[in-house]
Design an enzyme around this catalytic site. Sequence first.
Site, mmCIF file in Angstrom:
data_model
loop_
_atom_site.group_PDB
_atom_site.id
_atom_site.type_symbol
_atom_site.label_atom_id
_atom_site.label_comp_id
_atom_site.label_asym_id
_atom_site.label_seq_id
_atom_site.Cartn_x
_atom_site.Cartn_y
_atom_site.Cartn_z
ATOM 1 N N ASP A 257 0.806 -1.222 0.000
ATOM 2 C CA ASP A 257 0.000 0.000 0.000
ATOM 3 C C ASP A 257 0.844 1.278 0.000
ATOM 4 O O ASP A 257 0.291 2.380 0.084
ATOM 5 C CB ASP A 257 -0.929 0.014 1.223
ATOM 6 C CG ASP A 257 -1.951 -1.106 1.185
ATOM 7 O OD1 ASP A 257 -2.572 -1.282 0.121
ATOM 8 O OD2 ASP A 257 -2.116 -1.808 2.199
ATOM 9 N N ASP A 258 2.145 1.138 -0.105
ATOM 10 C CA ASP A 258 3.029 2.300 -0.002
ATOM 11 C C ASP A 258 2.872 3.239 -1.203
ATOM 12 O O ASP A 258 2.993 2.816 -2.363
ATOM 13 C CB ASP A 258 4.483 1.834 0.096
ATOM 14 C CG ASP A 258 5.437 2.985 0.301
ATOM 15 O OD1 ASP A 258 5.517 3.495 1.422
ATOM 16 O OD2 ASP A 258 6.090 3.389 -0.690
ATOM 17 N N VAL A 259 2.608 4.504 -0.912
ATOM 18 C CA VAL A 259 2.416 5.499 -1.968
ATOM 19 C C VAL A 259 3.698 5.668 -2.786
ATOM 20 O O VAL A 259 3.650 5.842 -4.014
ATOM 21 C CB VAL A 259 1.966 6.848 -1.364
ATOM 22 C CG1 VAL A 259 1.926 7.930 -2.432
ATOM 23 C CG2 VAL A 259 0.597 6.705 -0.708
ATOM 24 N N LEU A 261 5.920 3.406 -3.464
ATOM 25 C CA LEU A 261 6.004 2.275 -4.393
ATOM 26 C C LEU A 261 5.089 2.511 -5.589
ATOM 27 O O LEU A 261 5.486 2.287 -6.738
ATOM 28 C CB LEU A 261 5.614 0.986 -3.670
ATOM 29 C CG LEU A 261 5.502 -0.265 -4.541
ATOM 30 C CD1 LEU A 261 6.851 -0.630 -5.149
ATOM 31 C CD2 LEU A 261 4.936 -1.436 -3.731
ATOM 32 N N TRP A 299 11.933 2.303 -4.819
ATOM 33 C CA TRP A 299 11.913 3.568 -4.056
ATOM 34 C C TRP A 299 13.071 4.475 -4.463
ATOM 35 O O TRP A 299 12.935 5.695 -4.461
ATOM 36 C CB TRP A 299 12.032 3.266 -2.565
ATOM 37 C CG TRP A 299 10.758 2.887 -1.889
ATOM 38 C CD1 TRP A 299 9.483 3.045 -2.339
ATOM 39 C CD2 TRP A 299 10.649 2.285 -0.589
ATOM 40 N NE1 TRP A 299 8.588 2.573 -1.423
ATOM 41 C CE2 TRP A 299 9.260 2.094 -0.340
ATOM 42 C CE3 TRP A 299 11.582 1.889 0.373
ATOM 43 C CZ2 TRP A 299 8.806 1.525 0.860
ATOM 44 C CZ3 TRP A 299 11.121 1.312 1.542
ATOM 45 C CH2 TRP A 299 9.746 1.125 1.778
#
Length: 303
Positions: A257-259, A261, A299
């Site tokens: 859910d990492d923005v 990423l 990232w």
Amino acid sequence: MDASTEMNLMIDVPEPFSFAQNLAYLLRSPNECLYQIRDGRVSRAITIKEHISIIEISAHGDSSLKVTIKGGTAPISPWLQSEVAKYVREWFDMDRELLPFYEMAREDRLLTQAVSSFYGLRVIGIPDLFEAVSWGILGQQISLGYAYTLKRRLVERFGKQVSVDREQYWLFPSAADIAGLTVEDLSGLRMTVKKCEYLIGAARQIAEGELTKDKLLNAGSLKAAEQMLVSIRGIGPWTANYVLMRCLRMPSAFPIDDVGLHNAIKHVTGSDRKPTKQEIRTLAAPWTNWEAYATFYLWRFLY
């Protein structure tokens, strides 16, 4: 702090490993407060079994790192040298065999450019569990730049400052330092009341031994360790997987859910929109058991 005696250690590096690439990652924020980087050397204070040491790390040719123990609260004994070497190896994830990841990534359309651009990069760790959990909580739903600002405020208000050779170093506050505080004590940090509550609650569980690295490592599986973490108020799947990735060193941890990423995938694919979670799962299918490294490398295009 006593700096009268220095000791140099040499640590062989694995292949592939690039100190320059790892140093470039550590340089990503000018607001970092826990280490200093000058002239190709990174220095920081570390705590080992309640003893504080100041260490400086630099490249020694292509095949080893030079680690100078510059002073501390304990004599530079063989035990301390061994523990410092262990800390450095963990910080830079030097015991990970990366060739299988590179073999997979070179054939992956999202990762092939990343492993070429950042060859030798390791997932830089956060060896202390409370620091890793805190960083995950502080970083929730804010920009990376502001997360660094909150970390600096927390460290400079509640951490410990040590000096050697007229240089000042900060240590991240321990769980015990935060466990006894109130939300009002943290109000000067200017973060939400909820985050203050989450931080204190996590600190209490760690300080009381309810949550430890050993318990997470012995949980039996990544999913079981994730469940242990998300049972703590304020820790959701993103924070849990971030901690499992950066502190517990689980290569299949996946903060899907990492923005960052999502934005990195958008950047690499040249898309005009962020991918959906199902699209990410499809794209990530070849990454099995390497999701943490794939995420970290992607990232780097942005951070």
